[in-house]
Structure formats: C-alpha cells, structure tokens
Motif scaffolding. Structure first.
Motif, PDB file in Angstrom:
ATOM      1  N   PHE A   1       7.527 -45.705 -69.645  1.00  0.00           N
ATOM      2  CA  PHE A   1       6.717 -46.498 -70.574  1.00  0.00           C
ATOM      3  C   PHE A   1       7.006 -47.990 -70.423  1.00  0.00           C
ATOM      4  N   ASN A   2       8.065 -48.333 -69.746  1.00  0.00           N
ATOM      5  CA  ASN A   2       8.375 -49.732 -69.456  1.00  0.00           C
ATOM      6  C   ASN A   2       7.593 -50.150 -68.215  1.00  0.00           C
ATOM      7  N   PRO A   3       6.646 -51.071 -68.340  1.00  0.00           N
ATOM      8  CA  PRO A   3       5.818 -51.451 -67.184  1.00  0.00           C
ATOM      9  C   PRO A   3       6.596 -52.158 -66.077  1.00  0.00           C
ATOM     10  N   LYS A   4       7.871 -52.481 -66.315  1.00  0.00           N
ATOM     11  CA  LYS A   4       8.692 -53.118 -65.283  1.00  0.00           C
ATOM     12  C   LYS A   4       8.776 -52.242 -64.027  1.00  0.00           C
ATOM     13  N   TYR A   5       8.705 -50.927 -64.219  1.00  0.00           N
ATOM     14  CA  TYR A   5       8.842 -50.025 -63.076  1.00  0.00           C
ATOM     15  C   TYR A   5       7.627 -50.101 -62.144  1.00  0.00           C
ATOM     16  N   ILE A   6       6.510 -50.563 -62.643  1.00  0.00           N
ATOM     17  CA  ILE A   6       5.347 -50.780 -61.780  1.00  0.00           C
ATOM     18  C   ILE A   6       5.643 -51.895 -60.786  1.00  0.00           C
ATOM     19  N   ILE A   7       6.216 -52.980 -61.288  1.00  0.00           N
ATOM     20  CA  ILE A   7       6.559 -54.107 -60.416  1.00  0.00           C
ATOM     21  C   ILE A   7       7.593 -53.675 -59.375  1.00  0.00           C
TER      22      ILE A   7
ATOM     23  N   VAL B   1       5.107 -44.682 -60.362  1.00  0.00           N
ATOM     24  CA  VAL B   1       3.808 -43.999 -60.379  1.00  0.00           C
ATOM     25  C   VAL B   1       3.498 -43.476 -61.782  1.00  0.00           C
ATOM     26  N   MET B   2       4.513 -42.918 -62.465  1.00  0.00           N
ATOM     27  CA  MET B   2       4.287 -42.436 -63.828  1.00  0.00           C
ATOM     28  C   MET B   2       3.889 -43.581 -64.745  1.00  0.00           C
ATOM     29  N   SER B   3       4.501 -44.736 -64.567  1.00  0.00           N
ATOM     30  CA  SER B   3       4.139 -45.908 -65.370  1.00  0.00           C
ATOM     31  C   SER B   3       2.712 -46.350 -65.061  1.00  0.00           C
ATOM     32  N   LEU B   4       2.326 -46.298 -63.787  1.00  0.00           N
ATOM     33  CA  LEU B   4       0.941 -46.613 -63.407  1.00  0.00           C
ATOM     34  C   LEU B   4      -0.037 -45.664 -64.081  1.00  0.00           C
ATOM     35  N   ILE B   5       0.284 -44.385 -64.109  1.00  0.00           N
ATOM     36  CA  ILE B   5      -0.600 -43.396 -64.735  1.00  0.00           C
ATOM     37  C   ILE B   5      -0.736 -43.664 -66.230  1.00  0.00           C
ATOM     38  N   ILE B   6       0.400 -43.956 -66.893  1.00  0.00           N
ATOM     39  CA  ILE B   6       0.379 -44.215 -68.341  1.00  0.00           C
ATOM     40  C   ILE B   6      -0.539 -45.379 -68.673  1.00  0.00           C
TER      41      ILE B   6
ATOM     42  N   VAL C   1      -6.614 -34.935 -78.390  1.00  0.00           N
ATOM     43  CA  VAL C   1      -6.293 -33.762 -77.572  1.00  0.00           C
ATOM     44  C   VAL C   1      -5.944 -34.134 -76.135  1.00  0.00           C
ATOM     45  N   LEU C   2      -6.886 -34.796 -75.436  1.00  0.00           N
ATOM     46  CA  LEU C   2      -6.704 -34.987 -74.004  1.00  0.00           C
ATOM     47  C   LEU C   2      -5.548 -35.914 -73.665  1.00  0.00           C
ATOM     48  N   LEU C   3      -5.537 -37.117 -74.230  1.00  0.00           N
ATOM     49  CA  LEU C   3      -4.555 -38.117 -73.816  1.00  0.00           C
ATOM     50  C   LEU C   3      -3.111 -37.636 -73.988  1.00  0.00           C
ATOM     51  N   PRO C   4      -2.703 -37.147 -75.154  1.00  0.00           N
ATOM     52  CA  PRO C   4      -1.311 -36.684 -75.263  1.00  0.00           C
ATOM     53  C   PRO C   4      -1.007 -35.505 -74.357  1.00  0.00           C
ATOM     54  N   SER C   5      -1.989 -34.613 -74.159  1.00  0.00           N
ATOM     55  CA  SER C   5      -1.740 -33.428 -73.337  1.00  0.00           C
ATOM     56  C   SER C   5      -1.495 -33.794 -71.879  1.00  0.00           C
ATOM     57  N   VAL C   6      -2.387 -34.628 -71.306  1.00  0.00           N
ATOM     58  CA  VAL C   6      -2.222 -34.943 -69.880  1.00  0.00           C
ATOM     59  C   VAL C   6      -1.013 -35.846 -69.648  1.00  0.00           C
ATOM     60  N   LEU C   7      -0.709 -36.726 -70.597  1.00  0.00           N
ATOM     61  CA  LEU C   7       0.487 -37.559 -70.425  1.00  0.00           C
ATOM     62  C   LEU C   7       1.744 -36.694 -70.393  1.00  0.00           C
ATOM     63  N   LEU C   8       1.816 -35.712 -71.280  1.00  0.00           N
ATOM     64  CA  LEU C   8       2.965 -34.808 -71.272  1.00  0.00           C
ATOM     65  C   LEU C   8       3.013 -33.986 -69.987  1.00  0.00           C
ATOM     66  N   ALA C   9       1.826 -33.592 -69.506  1.00  0.00           N
ATOM     67  CA  ALA C   9       1.785 -32.822 -68.255  1.00  0.00           C
ATOM     68  C   ALA C   9       2.301 -33.660 -67.085  1.00  0.00           C
ATOM     69  N   TYR C  10       1.826 -34.914 -66.988  1.00  0.00           N
ATOM     70  CA  TYR C  10       2.291 -35.792 -65.903  1.00  0.00           C
ATOM     71  C   TYR C  10       3.795 -36.047 -66.010  1.00  0.00           C
ATOM     72  N   MET C  11       4.264 -36.274 -67.219  1.00  0.00           N
ATOM     73  CA  MET C  11       5.698 -36.536 -67.396  1.00  0.00           C
ATOM     74  C   MET C  11       6.529 -35.315 -67.001  1.00  0.00           C
ATOM     75  N   GLY C  12       6.024 -34.123 -67.370  1.00  0.00           N
ATOM     76  CA  GLY C  12       6.740 -32.918 -66.996  1.00  0.00           C
ATOM     77  C   GLY C  12       6.809 -32.750 -65.491  1.00  0.00           C
ATOM     78  N   GLN C  13       5.689 -33.023 -64.805  1.00  0.00           N
ATOM     79  CA  GLN C  13       5.689 -32.932 -63.343  1.00  0.00           C
ATOM     80  C   GLN C  13       6.638 -33.954 -62.731  1.00  0.00           C
ATOM     81  N   ALA C  14       6.590 -35.186 -63.253  1.00  0.00           N
ATOM     82  CA  ALA C  14       7.464 -36.234 -62.713  1.00  0.00           C
ATOM     83  C   ALA C  14       8.933 -35.888 -62.931  1.00  0.00           C
ATOM     84  N   ALA C  15       9.264 -35.347 -64.103  1.00  0.00           N
ATOM     85  CA  ALA C  15      10.645 -34.949 -64.383  1.00  0.00           C
ATOM     86  C   ALA C  15      11.081 -33.841 -63.429  1.00  0.00           C
ATOM     87  N   TYR C  16      10.189 -32.888 -63.164  1.00  0.00           N
ATOM     88  CA  TYR C  16      10.501 -31.805 -62.229  1.00  0.00           C
ATOM     89  C   TYR C  16      10.723 -32.360 -60.820  1.00  0.00           C
TER      90      TYR C  16
END
Length: 778
Positions: free
Chosen positions: A294-300, A107-112, A346-361
């Motif tokens: 960041f590896n799109p293989k995880y989408i598959i 899902v994180m790869s899909l979001i990226i 501003v937006l793209l790096p911020s929300v990507l870091l936010a999603y990654m932080g949530q996914a890591a949690y």
C-alpha cells in the motif's frame, strides 16, 4: 430551408434545421385550461409535445430494493471480466519469471493504485455521471454532446426536440463563455465533426472487439486450469473444450440479461467470496509483509530496479482492469448506484485480497508464477467473465444502428422491467464465430493477452477525451479540474498503452484489425446514410405541391388511410410525387411519416408523435415526425397504427381548440360565415365521403369542424391502413470517382441487401405493404 411541418394556424415563420441548443426555447406551462393569450405564443407542435407534463426519467432514482436487485444482477454481467483477471495478471506480468521477490511488492502496489485510480476514481465517481439518461458507452457520450452542439452529420435537429421530457438541455450560452466557444468551434468546423465521429466509432469498434477477445482469454484461462488434474490433455484438446464452452455461452445469450444475470450472479458472488477468503488465508499463512504494497514507494523502487523491463511489464499489470469499460457500456442494463455498489462493496475488496494472497504465496514460491492461481481456486466463474463485454456489444450496436452508423439488425428487448436490456441475434452469432476462430488459431492466452491490453486501454483513453469535452462544454467544470482529468487519468492510460503497443507484433494487432473492419463497415454505412439524407433534403418537394394536387379534379382519392414512410424530417420527400406519378391516385387521408431517432435513450409515448397539416388542410395530408430514443422499442404494427391514429385525433382536437382561442382573442363575434372566411379557404376535393362542411364551402364552428374531421379519420381507419414504404436504390452519380463508386455501388449495396430490410425493422405488416421504388444518385 423551409419546414413543411409549419402550422399555418398561428402564422409562425418557417424554421430551418437548427439545433435546439442554439437558442433559448422555453416550454409553455401546461394547465387544464390554458388561456388564449398564452396559446398565442407558441404553435400546436409545442402543445403536442408538452400536453402531458412530467414522465419518469430512465435515469431516475429508484428504491434501494430495486438498486440492490440490479447490483446483484450486475455481478453476473458486468464484473465477471475484472473479477477473473487474477487468472492471468501475475503470469502475464512476470513472463520471464520472478527474479527478485521484492518486485512482487512493486507490482502489487501498481495493481492497488491502478484499481483505485481508473475503475474507482475515474469510472465510479466521474465517468458514470456522464451518462445519457441512464445509458453509457461512447455512443451515449456522443449523443449527449450532440444535444448541446450541432455536430451530427445529418441535419435533422429540430427546436421542438428540446421539449421532450428526457432531453434535459441546459444551454450554456449565457453562463460560460468557454462552453459557448467550444460549442461554436465544433459547430463551425466540419473537420472537428468528422474527427469526433471517427473517434466515437473507433472506441465503439474497440469495445465490440473486446466482445471477441474477452470470451477467448477468459475461457481459455479457465479451461487451462484443467491441466492441473489432467496432464495428458494437449493444448489442442484444451482449445477444443474452450470452443465448446464458448458456443454454449453464446447460445444462452438469447435468454436476456435479466435471466443471465440471475443465473450467473450466484456463481460470480461465490467466486468473489472464495477468492477473497483464499486471499486472506494466503496472506496470513505465507507473508503478511505483502501489506507493505500500500506504500507507493515500492512502485518507484520497482522501476529503478528493472528499468525498461519494468515498463514492458506494465502490459501485464494493465490486465487487472480488463472489463472496466463494461461498467460504463453496460450501464443501460442497470443504473449508476447499482454499478457503484457492485464495484466498491464486492469486486474491489475481493480482487485486492485475491491479488495480495497470490503475491504473498509467490513471495515464498516464486517458481509457481505461471500457474499459481490453479492450486486451490475453482474456474467456473471465469467462463462467465465473458458476459460483460458481450452485453456491452449488444447495447453499443443498438445505439450505433439507431444513430445511422450500423446496418440494420434486429434488436430484441429482453426485459419489460429494465429498459436497456437488449439482445441482437446477428451480433451474438457473429461474435461466437469470431471467438471460435480466434481460440482455434491461437489456442493459448499469451498473444490474446497482448491484444487484450491494447483494446482495453485504447477505449479507456478515448472515454477520457470525450468526458473531458463533456466537463468543459456541458458540466461547465472549473478549468483546473478540466485540465487535471486528462492529465492524471489520460497520462496513466497512455503509459499503459505505450507498454501494450510494445507487443504489437505478438498479437497486439488483433484489436486494431477488428476495429479497422468494424470502422470500415460503420463508416461506409454512415457515409451513404448522410449523403442519401442530404439528397432528399436537396430534392424535397415544394410546399405548393399538395395545393397543386388539390386542384387536380381527375386525381381520385382512395378510401382508407395511407402511411408513407420517409427518413426526411425537414420537408416532403421526393418519393411522394414519384408515387403519384406511378399510381395516379392518393388516399383520402395521407400521413407522411418520418421516423426520427434523437440523441437520448428513450422518449415517453405521449411525446412521440409530432403532427402538422400540409396546406390546404381540407385535402387531409399530414406530416408526422415519430421520435424514438436509441433504446426505445418499436411497437408492433397494430399498436403503432392505434397510437398514430389516436395522436392524430388529439392533434386535430388541439388545433381546433387553438383556432377557437385565436379567434376569440381577436374579438371575432361575427357570424359563422364571416369567421369561416377568416380561416383557411375551402378546397373542392373529389371525394364522395367528404363531410358537407367542406363540400359546400360553408365553414362550421371549430368544434363541429373538429368532430367531423375526427369522424372522417375514424372512417378511414375502418376502411383500412395501407403502408407505403419508400425503397430507395442508392447509386453513385455518373461523374463520381472510382473510390466513391466502389463504396456506394458495391460495399454499401452489398450490406443493404444482406442485412435486415426496412420493413423488418419498422414492423410494417406485409399484407398491407406497398413498396415504392426510386433511385437516388449521390
């Protein structure tokens, strides 16, 4: 089709309602003293339109200081929606809980890659370029296309429109056969014209529908976080708090985008800094392995593991790009570079870091998927997320109204510095009422989220179709890129759309319901608007009518200037003989004005007025087309009158100069009487204040004639200006079908009576207004 705006001084052929893109129109060079030979090649309308060269384009590049200033404002207006999507994306994607923590990588790869593909690549680098002189949105795309092909359902195009500074028309006829073929097919197919119009208003309706759903889901999501510290609150109480917040949000809209952007900008910027910082903290503390996404293989791998359930979950993933269309719809409030900086820096790096932080949690605590966001994040910025689509709805309604696709509403320009920043009180309060109703009925974000995905992706897909048409017909892009654009971006959007439609019965019907109602309103209004215009075109007055009036010695001329308003561009409207019949008199100077909106965002003031004499000249009846772009502000009555009379005097002076040049070119060195015979014959008019040069039949020199005419116009201005407003009652013809009678006699007339009246839109002064009523059967 005859055009009474023809200037007789050059003997130009009468021209029909052709589009400026259908032929080659070269603007003459302007210089302080144009030569007579050059003047002979074009008429005074071209002189008027090109009298002052240059002009600052609305889309012109601005300095970096202004760009950064706009980029900061855009944070509080454009990106609140997309920036607060981390509130609900993971909870909407994993509705049934997280069964395998490896699914978080997929899902994180899909979001990226969704963020990289659609908002970044499609919108930032491609779609924003398809703006209409700095304005965006589906109607801006429609107006851009309509300049290159005669697709407008109202035949009011004129060749002279191509001379406007901001028109920026490069005819594709001689360069690319494919572009010419597409243009020809569109112009010759009534069905394609209607389909393109319907697709445009469908996308517009969806965007306006977003203006209802975005505040609901954003505020409910934000207020829902209160449960973390106040467990005793019921869902009904939370919905009540959300409703109060929504009302406050809509009440501040009257301050304008400029002030709202400055107010909300610091909050949103703080929000982005916080979610980025907390995202970094969560990644470092819980699971740095999430960077493997960041590896799109995880989408598959994700789809192989989950199959149909993975496809259904796309309806939640797509919420990460909610508000993307606002980047384009709100473009007129800012500029392309400001939007690009705001998103990419501003937006793209911020929300990507936010999603990654949530996914890591969630990799460590998967059971918290429903409310993980509220563990440490403030929610104030989520309330502001609604601003993007509210501002977008204002801009789009303003465009659609001016193109004859929406009932009359009052458009208020809220900034003197930034042209496209508008506020519409009627739309603001209508959106507020709908938001309150939706929030009170649903109370939770679940069903609203299902509806939201459909609205977002549907608009994006329609934008893809329209931009593909722009690429093929206007940009003349390589065929391979024209094919790849809809295949890549349209294919991704259709995939998401299919998943969103899976939950149609669970709230997905909301945007389609809103769109259906709005399309019905816009379709009915435009249908009657087009037929009313065609009725006037069919019943326009003969060019000889004014000459016949000039022979009527018993028709008195009233002192002052009469300004008769008409929507008809291509002739003298049928309201004129109706006026003369009911009020058997005519002003000493009569100007028949057609206020025309052409498909560009704004027109320089010096290019706004186009005049023509209506023969005989001595009777002093003028035709005038006053051209506005769809974002132009209509002047107040006194300013409009001064502009009108000032440009009329300039027109008379230029006509005199042209007439003098023509006669000198012909070698006419005879006496003044002989040169007078070569000009228009004098017409005896019953008017005690008529200059002697007209009453005694002896023509003066062109310069004296010009000065006397200008003095007469000024005396008419001093006597007063009377505004004659044609108020037409439209009814269905007697043999019309039942459906047409319902549309015209009931639906349209209900809207016409309950929305703003014409004089409130054109700023006609009430103390000098004379209504002229007439019934049209269509």
């Amino acid at each position: 089709m005859n055009d009474p705006l023809k200037t007789s001084s050059n003997g130009a052929a009468e021209r029909g309602a052709g589009n400026s893109a259908s032929g080659t129109v070269k603007a003459p060079s302007t210089s302080p003293s144009p030569s007579p030979g050059r003047l002979q090649g074009f008429d005074s309308l071209h002189m008027e339109a090109e009298r002052i060269p240059g002009g600052q384009s609305h889309a012109a590049k601005v300095g970096w200081a202004t760009t950064l200033h706009l980029a900061f404002q855009s944070l509080g207006v454009v990106y609140g929606d997309m920036g607060t999507s981390p509130l609900y994306v993971f909870s909407s994607t994993f509705i049934g809980g997280i069964k395998d923590t490896d699914d978080l990588l997929g899902v994180m790869s899909l979001i990226i890659y969704t963020l990289a593909l659609l908002p970044l690549m499609k919108y930032c680098f491609i779609v924003l370029r398809a703006n209409d002189n700095g304005d965006g949105g589906t109607f801006a795309l429609y107006s851009l296309i309509s300049r290159y092909a005669r697709i407008s359902l109202i035949p009011n195009q004129q060749v002279e429109d191509a001379t406007v500074t901001h028109y920026k028309l490069e005819s594709p006829l001689n360069s690319v056969k494919r572009a010419h073929w597409i243009k020809e097919r569109m112009e010759n197919s009534p069905k394609l014209k209607i389909i393109l119009f319907l697709v445009t208003i469908l996308a517009t309706s969806m965007v306006i529908g977003d203006g209802v759903l975005t505040p609901c889901i954003s505020v409910l999501s934000a207020v829902g976080g209160i449960k973390q510290s106040a467990n005793s609150l019921t869902q009904g109480q939370i919905a009540g708090i959300a409703i109060g917040t929504l009302i406050a949000l809509f009440l501040v809209q009257r301050l304008g985008t400029d002030k709202v952007g400055y107010t909300f900008g610091p909050v949103i910027l703080t929000w982005f800094i916080l979610i980025a910082g907390i995202g970094i903290y969560n990644v470092i503390k819980h699971d740095t392995g999430i960077l493997k996404a960041f590896n799109p293989k995880y989408i598959i791998d994700y789809f192989q593991r989950n199959g149909k359930e993975g496809w259904i979950s796309l309806g939640g993933v797509v919420l990460c790009i909610t508000g993307t269309e606002a980047m384009f719809a709100d473009l007129g409030h800012f500029n392309v570079r400001a939007i690009q900086i705001g998103f990419s820096v501003v937006l793209l790096p911020s929300v990507l870091l936010a999603y990654m932080g949530q996914a890591a949690y969630l990799r460590i605590y998967p059971e918290d998927v429903a409310d993980t966001f509220y563990k440490s994040i403030p929610v104030a910025a989520a309330i502001i997320a609604s601003q993007a689509m509210i501002s977008g709805a204002f801009a789009i309604i303003a465009q659609s109204q001016i193109l004859g696709c929406f009932p009359r509403v009052r458009v208020t320009h809220t900034s003197n510095k930034f042209h496209g920043q508008v506020y519409i009180p009627e739309i603001n309060y209508a959106l507020m009422i709908l938001c309150v109703a939706v929030t009170a009925i649903f109370q939770t974000t679940d069903k609203i989220g299902n509806a939201y995905g459909i609205a977002v992706v549907f608009v994006m897909f329609i934008t893809t179709l329209l931009v593909t048409l722009v690429m093929a017909m206007i940009w003349k892009t390589s065929l391979i890129w024209i094919a790849l654009f809809p295949i890549i971006f349209g294919g991704a959007e259709l995939t998401y759309l299919s998943s969103a439609f899976y939950k149609f019965t669970e709230g997905g019907y909301l945007p389609l319901g809103f769109a259906a109602i709005l399309m019905l309103i816009m379709g009915i209004w435009h249908y009657v608007h087009v037929h009313r215009y065609k009725y006037e075109l069919k019943n326009k007055v003969s060019n000889n009518y004014v000459a016949e009036l000039a022979t009527r010695r018993n028709l008195p001329r009233l002192p002052g200037i009469g300004v008769l308003y008409s929507e008809l561009v291509q002739g003298i409207p049928p309201i004129l003989p109706h006026l003369v019949e009911k009020v058997p008199s005519i002003h000493s100077v009569l100007v028949i004005i057609s206020i025309k909106y052409i498909p560009i965002s704004n027109i320089e003031t010096h290019e706004r007025f186009l005049f023509r004499y209506v023969e005989p000249r001595d009777y002093r009846v003028f035709r005038c087309v006053v051209r506005y772009g769809y974002n132009d502000k209509v002047e107040d009555p006194r300013e409009f009158e001064n502009l009108l009379i000032g440009h009329l005097k300039q027109f008379i002076h230029q006509e005199s100069f042209y007439s003098k040049s023509r006669h000198s070119l012909a070698g006419e060195d005879a006496a003044i009487e002989e040169s007078g015979d070569a000009m228009e014959p004098s017409v005896e008019v019953q008017d005690a204040r008529l200059p002697k040069m007209f009453s005694d039949g002896i023509a003066a020199s062109p310069l004296n004639r010009c000065m006397n005419e200008i003095e007469f116009i000024q005396r008419g201005m001093d006597d007063g200006v009377v505004h004659l407003l044609g108020e037409t009652n439209v009814v269905a013809e007697q043999n019309a079908g039942l459906v047409k009678k319902i549309i015209v006699d009931y639906a349209y007339n209900f809207m016409r009576k309950n929305f703003r009246q014409p004089e409130k839109i054109t700023c006609v002064p009430h103390n000098r207004l004379l209504r002229v009523g007439m019934t049209y059967e269509i």
